[in-house]
Motif scaffolding. Structure first.
Motif, PDB file in Angstrom:
ATOM      1  N   GLY A  63      44.350  35.377  40.157  1.00 49.28           N
ATOM      2  CA  GLY A  63      44.760  36.787  39.761  1.00 49.28           C
ATOM      3  C   GLY A  63      44.165  37.724  41.154  1.00 49.28           C
ATOM      4  N   ASN A  64      44.460  36.995  42.288  1.00 48.18           N
ATOM      5  CA  ASN A  64      44.952  38.693  43.317  1.00 48.18           C
ATOM      6  C   ASN A  64      45.683  39.380  43.525  1.00 48.18           C
ATOM      7  N   CYS A  65      44.685  40.544  43.512  1.00 49.69           N
ATOM      8  CA  CYS A  65      46.080  41.834  43.745  1.00 49.69           C
ATOM      9  C   CYS A  65      45.792  42.751  44.914  1.00 49.69           C
ATOM     10  N   SER A  66      47.177  43.163  44.867  1.00 46.92           N
ATOM     11  CA  SER A  66      47.121  44.122  46.155  1.00 46.92           C
ATOM     12  C   SER A  66      47.163  45.597  45.403  1.00 46.92           C
ATOM     13  N   GLU A  67      46.654  46.399  46.866  1.00 45.42           N
ATOM     14  CA  GLU A  67      47.432  47.386  46.171  1.00 45.42           C
ATOM     15  C   GLU A  67      49.111  48.225  46.963  1.00 45.42           C
ATOM     16  N   PHE A  68      49.374  48.691  46.094  1.00 43.45           N
ATOM     17  CA  PHE A  68      51.274  49.096  46.301  1.00 43.45           C
ATOM     18  C   PHE A  68      51.703  50.168  45.958  1.00 43.45           C
ATOM     19  N   ASP A  81      58.261  40.438  36.420  1.00 38.57           N
ATOM     20  CA  ASP A  81      58.997  40.985  37.629  1.00 38.57           C
ATOM     21  C   ASP A  81      60.910  40.785  36.667  1.00 38.57           C
ATOM     22  N   VAL A  82      61.485  41.042  37.854  1.00 42.97           N
ATOM     23  CA  VAL A  82      62.763  41.117  37.221  1.00 42.97           C
ATOM     24  C   VAL A  82      63.536  40.094  38.131  1.00 42.97           C
ATOM     25  N   ILE A  97      49.487  51.512  42.665  1.00 42.07           N
ATOM     26  CA  ILE A  97      48.657  51.014  41.683  1.00 42.07           C
ATOM     27  C   ILE A  97      48.329  49.761  42.328  1.00 42.07           C
ATOM     28  N   GLU A  98      47.097  48.950  40.992  1.00 46.34           N
ATOM     29  CA  GLU A  98      47.092  47.317  41.772  1.00 46.34           C
ATOM     30  C   GLU A  98      47.597  46.137  40.963  1.00 46.34           C
ATOM     31  N   ILE A  99      48.486  45.265  41.523  1.00 44.65           N
ATOM     32  CA  ILE A  99      49.201  44.618  40.648  1.00 44.65           C
ATOM     33  C   ILE A  99      49.413  43.323  41.396  1.00 44.65           C
ATOM     34  N   ASP A 100      48.899  42.305  40.349  1.00 42.95           N
ATOM     35  CA  ASP A 100      48.181  41.005  40.550  1.00 42.95           C
ATOM     36  C   ASP A 100      49.488  39.947  40.910  1.00 42.95           C
ATOM     37  N   THR A 101      49.554  39.686  41.951  1.00 43.40           N
ATOM     38  CA  THR A 101      50.172  38.930  42.687  1.00 43.40           C
ATOM     39  C   THR A 101      49.996  37.719  42.539  1.00 43.40           C
ATOM     40  N   GLU A 102      49.132  36.849  42.377  1.00 50.12           N
ATOM     41  CA  GLU A 102      49.618  35.606  42.113  1.00 50.12           C
ATOM     42  C   GLU A 102      48.181  35.073  41.259  1.00 50.12           C
TER      43      GLU A 102
END
Length: 184
Positions: A113-118, A59-60, A105-110
């Motif tokens: 362990g839920n991943c979302s595609e970006f 994260d930034v 790319i799949e990023i673990d956003t929570e």
């Protein structure tokens, strides 16, 4: 009201134009499901892991965004995209390129362990640090309530937690109705 555009304003006075996707009432309060007009984006930094062969996204912070914003803006402008510091999220205006497999790319956003595609929109360096700008393939949605004076107000985390069961029930109903219409 559905399909109309409203503008959210944060505490710093930044704005975010949104389309009203739907409205619903819970008890006596009217709620709005909103989607930003422009594409929501996130900037991540690339960091080396303990295994020096691999990198991971980090994260930034807002302070880092202040420093790298002009560079990110310049890189995105090469694709005819305009980066904005909107309320609640960074956004880009313009036509996004069609995503390719290499861009996704799949990023673990929570935490759970839920991943979302970006989709990666840009990759750039600032003082030898690599950064990437991503947009979620599933659009960012906000829930607001109609507050005093008819102005939309983003829900607090507590209000969102209390409303979550109603939202899930409402969305299940909408999706099952859409499925039934498609089967007809």
């Amino acid at each position: 009201m559905e399909g109309s555009t409203i503008v959210l304003t944060d505490d710093a006075g930044k704005t975010l134009p949104c389309t009203v996707e739907t409205t619903f009432k819970v008890e006596s309060t009217e709620y709005l499901l909103l989607q930003p007009v422009d594409f929501s984006v996130q900037i991540f930094a690339w960091q080396e892991t303990d295994d020096e062969e691999e990198t991971e996204l980090a994260d930034v912070t807002e302070e880092e965004i202040d420093v790298i914003f002009a560079t990110a803006q310049a890189v995105l402008s090469e694709q005819n995209l305009t980066l904005r510091r909107s309320a609640y999220t960074l956004t880009v205006e313009g036509d996004l390129p069609e995503p390719t497999e290499e861009d996704i790319i799949e990023i673990d956003t929570e935490e759970d362990g839920n991943c979302s595609e970006f989709q990666e929109l840009a990759h750039f360096y600032y003082e030898e640090q690599a950064f990437s700008v991503f947009t979620a393939l599933d659009p960012l949605m906000f829930i607001a309530k109609v507050g005093t004076g008819g102005l939309p107000e983003i829900l607090t985390p507590e209000e969102m937690n209390a409303l979550e069961p109603y939202v899930e029930k409402y969305l299940d109903h909408v999706l099952s109705t859409e499925d039934a219409e498609e089967d007809s």
